[in-house]
Structures are given as structure tokens and as C-alpha cells.
Design a protein around this motif. Sequence first.
Motif, PDB file in Angstrom:
ATOM      1  N   SER A 123      22.051  10.162 -11.537  1.00 44.02           N
ATOM      2  CA  SER A 123      21.969  10.944 -10.818  1.00 44.02           C
ATOM      3  C   SER A 123      20.965  10.947  -9.760  1.00 44.02           C
ATOM      4  O   SER A 123      21.202  10.906  -8.346  1.00 44.02           O
ATOM      5  CB  SER A 123      21.743  12.841 -11.029  1.00 44.02           C
ATOM      6  OG  SER A 123      23.397  12.955 -11.286  1.00 44.02           O
ATOM      7  N   HIS A 168      21.872  20.131  -5.857  1.00 43.55           N
ATOM      8  CA  HIS A 168      22.289  19.009  -7.287  1.00 43.55           C
ATOM      9  C   HIS A 168      22.662  20.570  -8.451  1.00 43.55           C
ATOM     10  O   HIS A 168      21.582  20.865  -8.636  1.00 43.55           O
ATOM     11  CB  HIS A 168      21.467  18.169  -7.492  1.00 43.55           C
ATOM     12  CG  HIS A 168      22.103  17.505  -8.955  1.00 43.55           C
ATOM     13  ND1 HIS A 168      23.051  16.774  -8.855  1.00 43.55           N
ATOM     14  CD2 HIS A 168      21.768  17.614 -10.329  1.00 43.55           C
ATOM     15  CE1 HIS A 168      23.244  16.421 -10.036  1.00 43.55           C
ATOM     16  NE2 HIS A 168      22.707  16.800 -10.731  1.00 43.55           N
ATOM     17  N   THR A 190      17.793  21.719  -6.889  1.00 42.58           N
ATOM     18  CA  THR A 190      18.204  21.272  -8.027  1.00 42.58           C
ATOM     19  C   THR A 190      18.179  22.838  -8.638  1.00 42.58           C
ATOM     20  O   THR A 190      17.045  23.422  -8.064  1.00 42.58           O
ATOM     21  CB  THR A 190      17.809  20.392  -8.854  1.00 42.58           C
ATOM     22  OG1 THR A 190      16.703  20.706  -9.633  1.00 42.58           O
ATOM     23  CG2 THR A 190      17.684  19.318  -8.550  1.00 42.58           C
ATOM     24  N   SER A 207      26.235  17.864  -4.621  1.00 42.44           N
ATOM     25  CA  SER A 207      26.706  16.969  -6.771  1.00 42.44           C
ATOM     26  C   SER A 207      26.575  18.285  -7.658  1.00 42.44           C
ATOM     27  O   SER A 207      25.910  19.096  -7.302  1.00 42.44           O
ATOM     28  CB  SER A 207      25.697  16.110  -6.253  1.00 42.44           C
ATOM     29  OG  SER A 207      24.307  16.295  -6.161  1.00 42.44           O
TER      30      SER A 207
END
Length: 351
Positions: A295, A136, A10, A167
Motif C-alpha cells: 500500500s 489512507h 493515515t 485509498s
Amino acid sequence: MNLGHKRVVTLGEIMIRLNSPGFERLLQSENFKATFGGAEANVAESLANYGINSAFVTVLPDNKLTDACISFLRSRNVDTSLIMRGGERIGVYYVETGANQRPSLVIYDRSHSSISEAKPEAFNWEKIFHGAKWFHITGITPAISRSAAELSLIAVKKAKEKGITVSCDYNYRGNLWKYGKNAKEVMTEIVKFVDVGIANEEDCQLALGVTLPEKDLESDVTSGKLDPEKYKSLCEKVLEEFPNLAIQAITLRKSYSASHNGWSACLHDRENFYMGPNYEITHLVDRVGGGDAFSGGLIFGLVSGMAHGEALKFAVASSCLKQSIPGDANLVSVDEVMHLLGGDASGRVRR
């Protein structure tokens, strides 16, 4: 289930979170509780908590506050080896927890933070994405500065070049878009490289400009009445607008008061439309980070091989449980989520 080989990366901003005690107003008390939080870091923490090999990428200043922040993330089993040192400051945000009819309040102090001024060319994408299966990001990072928007777009492009699933939680934050570009200009370019889109009731409209004829979804939230067919249509419209998207998920919050929310979500995978379970959260502890917990739960479900409908159920249940915990991060286990999914929402003491 050993999922350590399913590496998730992320990227975003982590800040110091200063919370007034209990339900006090921000300056009612002389004391603040200090911890750390930020959307993408919260997702990394959720995934690490579920046994996923998760790494968080950001830029932080070279000082003792960063040392404390990295120690905090390491204590949650997040890989911090990709965090770079640079810039002058770590952002801060203040939280006043609402109750009953008084809403929660968040105030940001993040201008000129290290990540907002980071240069995209400083990032080693080969190293960042080595071994990664999933990437992400959220719409918060491209909102904080022009260079952060450029960084976000480059990141999703590099991830797609490497065949990594991407995502994005669209996460519209109106107070952050101040550098000359609006959310639609930036986010529509980023979402072209996304596989799994995540949003709340209004994000598709405010971040992407995708609207329904009835438009006013805010009234759905505040009235506590959500029409599943309306959100099915919204998902279909987003999927039509962005043919690269494989999945669009939307969290559904019914806000009766600051203390009482209904919580659910839906998901469309181009073949089927799924509605998740509905939970009545009658004594909400902390809703900040609830969407990030969703999420994290959805990514976990999809990475671990759950069917799309089951992954949605896991995400809704995990984010419901998170809202019983103070702070940004979701600290519940897979077993606790599965226990709730099994039908036990009683909250009885487990001995």
C-alpha cells in the motif's frame, strides 16, 4: 525528488508488537522482542521513509507506553502531532514467526483499546486534513468496534468533501468482527467514498461480498497457482460494483510454505489491466506488514506521478523487499526498490 509537500494522512490503530525470538514458539522463550506496529501506521512509516510528508492519526492512553510509541514513530519521521491522548489502553499483539510448513501465528489482545472506544466527534477534521493530498485507511479499523466503524465512515466522507484522494486496503480480519455487524455491511458503505481500493486474494469476497463463480481463491494461494485472468475478472467486478473507484489493486501471494512465497500483484484502472513483476521469496523473514508495504509503495508511486503500471511495479518490489526485514515496518529506500526493479535480485553485497 522533493515530495515533502505531498502530505498523506493515515488513520487507525497502532499496537505493541511482542515477537518471540527468531523462529521460537510464543512461550518457548522467556523473552519477547517489543516494538510497535499496525496497518495504517506501517503505511505512514513507509511513506515517510520515501520522503513523503506523512501523518498518523490515532488515540492512545496518556502513559509511558504511548510516550515510547510516539518516540518510535518520530524516529521513523512520521508526523505524530495529530495523535490524541485518551482512553485506558494500547492494544497488544503477539507474533510467532513460522518456518517451512509451520505457519506464522498472530494473537490479538486489543479489546477496549483507546481507538476502539474513541468518539468520532472528538476528531478535528479541519486540522487533520489541512494540506492533505491523500488519505489512507484499512478495513481493520472499522472491524474493531462499532464506534471505530462510525469513525472510519465519517473520516472517508470528510476526506472526499475536501477533494482528497482516498485509498483503502480492505484487509479482512475475521476474528475482529464481533460487535454485531459483518464486514460487508460496514465496508460496502466505506468503499463508496474510496478512489483506490487495495486487497489481497480474498478480501474482495470476504470484506465486500464480491465473488467469482469459482469462488475458492484460498485454494489458489495454498496451491501456489494463481490465474491472472481470474483476478482481472475480480477487479472488473469490484469496479462495476463501486463506480466511484478509479483503481483496484490486488496483491497475489503464492504460499508454498511459511518460508517460501511467490509475490506479485495486479491493478485495474478501468482502461488497462496490469500485472506486476513476480518475485520468489525463498527465505521469507517476516511477512507481517508485507501488504502495508505494498500500500505504501503504491501510494508513493501514484503521489509521485508514476504511471499506473510503474506504480504497481514499485509497490510489488518494495513489499517484496520488506519481507526480508523483521518487524512491521518497511525500511528500504527508494534507491533500493529501484535497484531491484532494475533487474538485480541477486542479493549480492553492495560495497
